[in-house]
Design an enzyme around this catalytic site. Sequence first.
Site, mmCIF file in Angstrom:
data_model
loop_
_atom_site.group_PDB
_atom_site.id
_atom_site.type_symbol
_atom_site.label_atom_id
_atom_site.label_comp_id
_atom_site.label_asym_id
_atom_site.label_seq_id
_atom_site.Cartn_x
_atom_site.Cartn_y
_atom_site.Cartn_z
ATOM 1 N N GLU A 99 25.936 15.087 -17.730
ATOM 2 C CA GLU A 99 26.150 14.079 -18.772
ATOM 3 C C GLU A 99 25.367 14.442 -20.024
ATOM 4 O O GLU A 99 24.293 15.055 -19.946
ATOM 5 C CB GLU A 99 25.720 12.715 -18.205
ATOM 6 C CG GLU A 99 25.839 11.534 -19.130
ATOM 7 C CD GLU A 99 27.255 11.198 -19.584
ATOM 8 O OE1 GLU A 99 27.872 12.047 -20.241
ATOM 9 O OE2 GLU A 99 27.712 10.063 -19.305
ATOM 10 N N ASP A 100 25.886 14.066 -21.165
ATOM 11 C CA ASP A 100 25.190 14.357 -22.423
ATOM 12 C C ASP A 100 24.010 13.405 -22.635
ATOM 13 O O ASP A 100 22.911 13.820 -22.982
ATOM 14 C CB ASP A 100 26.151 14.299 -23.627
ATOM 15 C CG ASP A 100 26.972 13.013 -23.682
ATOM 16 O OD1 ASP A 100 26.887 12.177 -22.753
ATOM 17 O OD2 ASP A 100 27.715 12.837 -24.666
ATOM 18 N N ASP A 107 22.417 6.038 -21.915
ATOM 19 C CA ASP A 107 21.969 4.994 -22.838
ATOM 20 C C ASP A 107 21.710 3.735 -21.998
ATOM 21 O O ASP A 107 20.655 3.592 -21.400
ATOM 22 C CB ASP A 107 23.067 4.831 -23.896
ATOM 23 C CG ASP A 107 22.689 3.899 -25.036
ATOM 24 O OD1 ASP A 107 21.516 3.609 -25.201
ATOM 25 O OD2 ASP A 107 23.593 3.457 -25.766
ATOM 26 N N PHE A 123 20.616 6.524 -32.748
ATOM 27 C CA PHE A 123 21.952 7.078 -32.533
ATOM 28 C C PHE A 123 21.952 8.564 -32.878
ATOM 29 O O PHE A 123 21.696 8.935 -34.018
ATOM 30 C CB PHE A 123 22.991 6.328 -33.367
ATOM 31 C CG PHE A 123 24.374 6.701 -32.958
ATOM 32 C CD1 PHE A 123 24.944 6.136 -31.826
ATOM 33 C CD2 PHE A 123 25.096 7.655 -33.665
ATOM 34 C CE1 PHE A 123 26.211 6.504 -31.407
ATOM 35 C CE2 PHE A 123 26.367 8.023 -33.252
ATOM 36 C CZ PHE A 123 26.921 7.449 -32.126
ATOM 37 N N ARG A 135 30.352 17.087 -33.430
ATOM 38 C CA ARG A 135 30.108 17.665 -32.101
ATOM 39 C C ARG A 135 29.677 19.125 -32.198
ATOM 40 O O ARG A 135 28.982 19.636 -31.315
ATOM 41 C CB ARG A 135 31.374 17.593 -31.246
ATOM 42 C CG ARG A 135 31.806 16.176 -30.897
ATOM 43 C CD ARG A 135 32.895 16.223 -29.830
ATOM 44 N NE ARG A 135 33.635 14.983 -29.738
ATOM 45 C CZ ARG A 135 33.269 13.939 -28.999
ATOM 46 N NH1 ARG A 135 32.161 13.979 -28.300
ATOM 47 N NH2 ARG A 135 34.012 12.846 -28.954
HETATM 48 P P1 IMP Z 1 25.908 4.166 -21.440
HETATM 49 O O1 IMP Z 1 26.998 3.712 -20.518
HETATM 50 O O2 IMP Z 1 25.438 3.040 -22.328
HETATM 51 O O3 IMP Z 1 24.760 4.857 -20.746
HETATM 52 O O4 IMP Z 1 26.570 5.155 -22.440
HETATM 53 C C1 IMP Z 1 26.649 6.480 -22.227
HETATM 54 C C2 IMP Z 1 27.633 7.117 -23.192
HETATM 55 O O5 IMP Z 1 27.633 6.502 -24.506
HETATM 56 C C3 IMP Z 1 27.250 8.534 -23.404
HETATM 57 O O6 IMP Z 1 27.835 9.361 -22.449
HETATM 58 C C4 IMP Z 1 27.747 8.817 -24.809
HETATM 59 O O7 IMP Z 1 29.078 9.288 -24.759
HETATM 60 C C5 IMP Z 1 27.666 7.477 -25.522
HETATM 61 N N1 IMP Z 1 26.422 7.394 -26.319
HETATM 62 C C6 IMP Z 1 25.323 6.656 -26.044
HETATM 63 N N2 IMP Z 1 24.373 6.819 -26.967
HETATM 64 C C7 IMP Z 1 24.875 7.710 -27.861
HETATM 65 C C8 IMP Z 1 24.335 8.300 -29.056
HETATM 66 O O8 IMP Z 1 23.188 8.063 -29.500
HETATM 67 N N3 IMP Z 1 25.155 9.172 -29.696
HETATM 68 C C9 IMP Z 1 26.416 9.472 -29.258
HETATM 69 N N4 IMP Z 1 26.943 8.945 -28.140
HETATM 70 C C10 IMP Z 1 26.181 8.074 -27.447
HETATM 71 MG MG MG Z 2 28.791 11.087 -22.191
#
Ligand code: IMP
Ligand code: MG
Length: 188
Positions: A102-103, A106, A155, A168
């Site tokens: 995973e990237d 959050d 962000f 990207r």
């Molecule tokens: P979560 O479900 O809130 O943990 O969201 C995870 C996903 O939200 C990540 O896989 C990203 O694709 C996107 N995301 C969350 N924070 C960022 C950010 O700071 N920049 C870009 N994408 C984000």
């Molecule tokens: Mg992601």
Amino acid sequence: MTFYDPSKIEVLIDEATLQARIKELGAEITKDFQGKGDLVLVCVLKGSYLFLADLSRAIDIDLTVDFMSVSSYGDGYESSGVVRLISDLSDSVEGKHILIVEDIIDSGLTMSYLIENLKTRRPASVNVVSLLHKPEKTKATFTIDYLGFAIPDRFVIGYGLDFHNKFRNLPFIGVNLAEGLPLAEQNQ
Ligand code: IMP
Ligand code: MG
């Protein structure tokens, strides 16, 4: 690279630091999974495509790669936890060791969904590697087995991560100084 305005993007993690940490993660994963059986890297599209490309080349084990795409909807700023599967793996993971690539984590809701979903497919194990983590934001409880960097709640863009589907292709992780705008169709 000159396609962006450097005065609008602050470099948070530069290219050399990213690449060095990914090599370390690859070495750690190599040590842990050596001789353990089939290893499949599950790349969570789209944000993880560059991380997968570099991490997979830093792992010195026979492995396969597969791809999943998910999307979560919220009020534009926060993930709601309602995660939708957009495209699924192409092969069975039964009996295999899954490493979810995973990237960024959050809220953690996307990852919770992925772990629960993949566990139902009778894999040998499910582990998580994430390049980035925003610990202040994470509500869900699971273990991030391998983590690149913990970052503040800002962000970020670049190295696969987007803002309105752009940026990207930046080779570093940056902070878009226009942060505060809606996450816009999160998770792609
Ligand atoms: P979560 O479900 O809130 O943990 O969201 C995870 C996903 O939200 C990540 O896989 C990203 O694709 C996107 N995301 C969350 N924070 C960022 C950010 O700071 N920049 C870009 N994408 C984000
Ligand atoms: Mg992601």
